[in-house]
Design a protein around this motif. Structure first.
Motif, mmCIF file in Angstrom:
data_model
loop_
_atom_site.group_PDB
_atom_site.id
_atom_site.type_symbol
_atom_site.label_atom_id
_atom_site.label_comp_id
_atom_site.label_asym_id
_atom_site.label_seq_id
_atom_site.Cartn_x
_atom_site.Cartn_y
_atom_site.Cartn_z
ATOM 1 N N GLY A 282 1.105 3.992 -3.031
ATOM 2 C CA GLY A 282 0.759 5.382 -2.735
ATOM 3 C C GLY A 282 1.692 6.378 -3.399
ATOM 4 N N ARG B 67 -3.182 9.505 -0.986
ATOM 5 C CA ARG B 67 -3.266 9.678 0.470
ATOM 6 C C ARG B 67 -3.883 8.446 1.116
ATOM 7 N NH1 ARG B 67 -6.468 11.042 4.517
ATOM 8 N NH2 ARG B 67 -5.694 12.369 6.176
ATOM 9 N N THR B 68 -4.919 7.905 0.501
ATOM 10 C CA THR B 68 -5.560 6.702 1.038
ATOM 11 C C THR B 68 -4.560 5.558 1.149
ATOM 12 O OG1 THR B 68 -7.711 7.333 0.138
ATOM 13 C CG2 THR B 68 -7.386 4.995 0.620
ATOM 14 N N TYR B 69 -3.814 5.317 0.071
ATOM 15 C CA TYR B 69 -2.810 4.253 0.097
ATOM 16 C C TYR B 69 -1.727 4.528 1.133
ATOM 17 C CZ TYR B 69 -4.371 1.887 -4.181
ATOM 18 O OH TYR B 69 -5.075 1.176 -5.113
ATOM 19 N N THR B 70 -1.265 5.756 1.187
ATOM 20 C CA THR B 70 -0.187 6.117 2.112
ATOM 21 C C THR B 70 -0.621 5.935 3.563
ATOM 22 O OG1 THR B 70 0.735 7.652 0.493
ATOM 23 C CG2 THR B 70 1.400 7.966 2.792
ATOM 24 N N VAL B 71 -1.801 6.417 3.895
ATOM 25 C CA VAL B 71 -2.311 6.286 5.269
ATOM 26 C C VAL B 71 -2.552 4.816 5.600
ATOM 27 C CG1 VAL B 71 -4.263 6.821 6.787
ATOM 28 C CG2 VAL B 71 -3.249 8.614 5.377
ATOM 29 N N ALA B 72 -3.149 4.076 4.674
ATOM 30 C CA ALA B 72 -3.387 2.651 4.908
ATOM 31 C C ALA B 72 -2.065 1.915 5.125
ATOM 32 C CB ALA B 72 -4.153 2.039 3.742
ATOM 33 N N ASP C 73 -5.938 12.171 -3.852
ATOM 34 C CA ASP C 73 -6.781 11.603 -2.798
ATOM 35 C C ASP C 73 -6.528 10.105 -2.649
ATOM 36 O OD1 ASP C 73 -7.934 14.082 -2.266
ATOM 37 O OD2 ASP C 73 -9.568 13.750 -3.691
ATOM 38 N N THR C 74 -6.424 9.421 -3.764
ATOM 39 C CA THR C 74 -6.140 7.991 -3.728
ATOM 40 C C THR C 74 -4.750 7.737 -3.157
ATOM 41 O OG1 THR C 74 -7.540 7.715 -5.675
ATOM 42 C CG2 THR C 74 -6.100 5.885 -5.111
ATOM 43 N N ASN D 94 -3.809 10.135 -8.689
ATOM 44 C CA ASN D 94 -4.827 10.906 -7.969
ATOM 45 C C ASN D 94 -4.353 11.176 -6.542
ATOM 46 O OD1 ASN D 94 -7.200 11.082 -6.079
ATOM 47 N ND2 ASN D 94 -8.273 11.239 -8.045
ATOM 48 N N ARG E 172 -0.761 2.717 8.617
ATOM 49 C CA ARG E 172 -1.555 2.048 9.654
ATOM 50 C C ARG E 172 -1.284 0.546 9.681
ATOM 51 N NH1 ARG E 172 -7.261 5.229 8.633
ATOM 52 N NH2 ARG E 172 -6.680 7.131 9.741
ATOM 53 N N ALA F 42 0.836 -1.210 0.000
ATOM 54 C CA ALA F 42 0.000 0.000 0.000
ATOM 55 C C ALA F 42 0.869 1.257 0.000
ATOM 56 C CB ALA F 42 -0.936 -0.003 1.206
#
Length: 100
Positions: A62, A72-77, A69-70, A67, A80, A58
């Motif tokens: 990222g 950021r989603t991958y990076t945060v996931a 927003d996408t 994109n 975590r 992930a």
């Protein structure tokens, strides 16, 4: 779909299939014995390894998506998941120490 993306999707899908078909039924089988204390660390280690791998994937993706927003989603996931893998590794080490 790009062959590299297809390879990633297929690999993750195969891991998911293996867990669902092989590991989950055994974990849910109420007639099975409890996990012996000496084997708990091995199971925690296996879970940690899987979560680490998915977190790394992930995070790497990222950095490559277009994109924001996408990305950021991958990076945060990824962050975590790697954090949770660290928690599992810590529990694995504690469990291994207790069972010695």
């Amino acid at each position: 779909m790009d062959s590299g993306i297809r390879a990633m999707v297929d690999a993750v899908g195969e891991a998911e299939r293996q867990v669902r078909e092989n590991a989950l039924p055994k974990a849910r089988d109420s007639s099975r014995e409890k996990v012996p204390e000496k084997e708990e660390a091995a199971l925690l280690g296996a879970l940690a390894g899987l979560v680490e791998s998915i977190g790394e994937l992930a995070g790497a993706v990222g950095d490559r998506v277009t994109n924001r927003d996408t990305a950021r989603t991958y990076t945060v996931a990824g962050r975590r998941l790697r954090s949770e893998a660290g928690n599992l590794r810590g529990d694995e080490n504690e469990t291994a120490a207790r069972s010695r």
